[in-house]
Design a protein around this motif. Structure first.
Motif: not given
Length: 450
Positions: A75-88
């Protein structure tokens, strides 16, 4: 300019000019790529579960359609992915737009995606959904009028009809010949499209007798109906006061004053119809399968249905979504030169896929995760990124609130009008319809009218 501002600009510039970190990928299972692909294609939940058990919550795979991929069950990595900059990291490639059309919200990325979501959000929240509750109840009672008493029957197909009819009425605001055509076209289209969506797309359809040829034929029929419906809605004298989704989309404008094209509206409505009815129906099918095997849960639901409350019913829906995950993965595509995901550095061109079904089974977040227990949500919400049946971040399902209210009202209506018999039969296995997972035997139950 202050020293602090100068320092901040310098820090940002340094970060932008700094070379990307060297690629560092998670471990790759020692399984030939061909076998990885076959396992994922034919039994992806089982395959991912076996690899998670051996390699942990992050690993690399090569998948059909998506290519080199990092799978995540943390879940911690899922959060990092879902909240990442959409340009990245942006929309996974390829995506459901292969089936739903280039004007679908599934096809859009970045600023275009944000603008489209802004147009789609109002019809699926607050007062708008409250207006649809009567529709959900009416469609449930209309379908239930023909249910057999005292003998097993599959609930999945009736739930498909309820959710399709409900969203057709919510989208178009009325019944009629055009909607009868859509009721005929949409179900086989959704079934076929769901299966083809997880397969590579051929360069041509190979004629009307091939699966892709049949899909194209359904699309042509759909476009014809939608074109006539748009004409009828725009010609309605009450067009400016209609509150159905089609009218709202036709009246909506972007910030620059432009409107959605007819093609985009058709693609978007198809997305709502296809994605919105199958997944909700599958969850409801699982609901009847689960509660008929848990008498104590069913008793609490029946007692609550006689009141205006829904806390336990909402907890039950949450637990069904967790324990019988219908859509088991959500992904992003790496656009930046590299993307840092925890301790890993993922290169451009990779897909990153969150294994939702595995996230939902973590003992670290859910005590005794194999136990079906709605009580775990009474008085508390599930951890935000440990419970993600609708995905997360900027691409979270725009119709999540609509689906949740629909499931709540359908369950309440059935519980108020029917006695559901319990059973000691083993739970139904999960069956892949391509994109969605449904009960293998269709969520069979025995009911009697009250």
């Amino acid at each position: 300019m202050s020293e602090a501002t100068i320092a901040a600009h310098r820090s940002t510039a340094d970060a932008e000019s700094a070379p990307p970190r060297p690629v560092r990928l998670p471990p790759t299972p020692r399984i030939p790529k061909l076998l990885q692909g076959l396992g994922f294609s034919f039994s992806r939940q089982w395959t991912v579960a076996q690899i998670v058990r051996r390699y942990g919550d992050v690993f690399s795979m090569t998948l059909p359609v998506f290519g080199p991929t990092v799978m995540v069950a943390d879940p911690a990595l899922a959060k990092q992915l879902f909240m990442a900059n959409t340009d990245d990291v942006g929309n996974i490639q390829p995506n459901l737009s292969r089936v739903l059309g280039s004007g679908s919200v599934f096809a859009l990325d970045g600023g275009d995606h944000r603008k489209r979501r802004k147009l789609l959000t109002p019809p699926f929240h607050g007062k708008s959904i409250k207006n649809y509750e009567t529709i959900f109840e009416e469609e449930t009672l209309r379908e239930a009028a023909n249910w057999p008493e005292g003998q097993p029957f599959e609930t999945l197909e009736p739930m498909m009809r309820i959710t399709l009819n409900a969203i057709l009425r919510a989208v178009f605001g009325a019944d009629g010949a055009h909607l009868d055509e859509l009721r005929r076209i949409i179900p086989p289209w959704v079934t076929l499209g769901s299966r083809l969506a997880v397969l590579p797309t051929p360069h041509r359809t190979y004629g009307r007798f091939s699966p892709w040829g049949r899909l194209a034929a359904y699309r042509r029929q759909y476009d014809d109906v939608i074109g006539r419906l748009i004409d009828a809605v725009q010609a309605d004298p009450d067009f400016d006061t209609r509150d159905d989704i089609l009218a709202l989309l036709l009246r909506s404008t972007y910030e620059d004053g432009s409107t959605m094209s007819r093609q985009d509206i058709g693609d978007e409505l198809l997305t709502l119809l296809a994605a919105g009815h199958e997944t909700t129906a599958a969850t409801l099918g699982w609901a009847f399968e689960r509660i008929s095997r848990h008498p104590e849960v069913l008793a609490k639901l029946v007692a609550e249905a006689e009141t205006d409350g829904n806390e336990y019913r909402q907890a039950t829906i949450l637990e069904i979504q967790r324990s019988r995950t219908v859509i088991d993965f959500a992904g992003r595509h790496v656009y930046a030169p590299t993307f840092e995901l925890g301790e890993w550095v993922i290169p451009q061109g990779y897909s990153i896929v969150v294994a939702i079904g595995q996230v939902h089974k973590r003992a670290q977040d859910f005590d005794d995760p194999d136990r079906f227990d709605p009580q775990r949500y009474i008085g508390q919400r599930p951890p935000t990124f440990a419970h993600i049946p609708f995905g997360g971040g900027t691409r979270r399902c725009v119709g999540a609130a609509f689906a949740n209210v629909e499931m709540d009202i359908v369950l309440r209506t059935v519980l108020r009008h029917f006695v559901i018999e319990t059973t000691a039969a083993p739970g139904e296995k999960m069956h892949s319809r391509g994109v969605a997972y449904t009960p293998k035997d269709g969520g069979r139950v025995v009911m009697r009218r009250r």
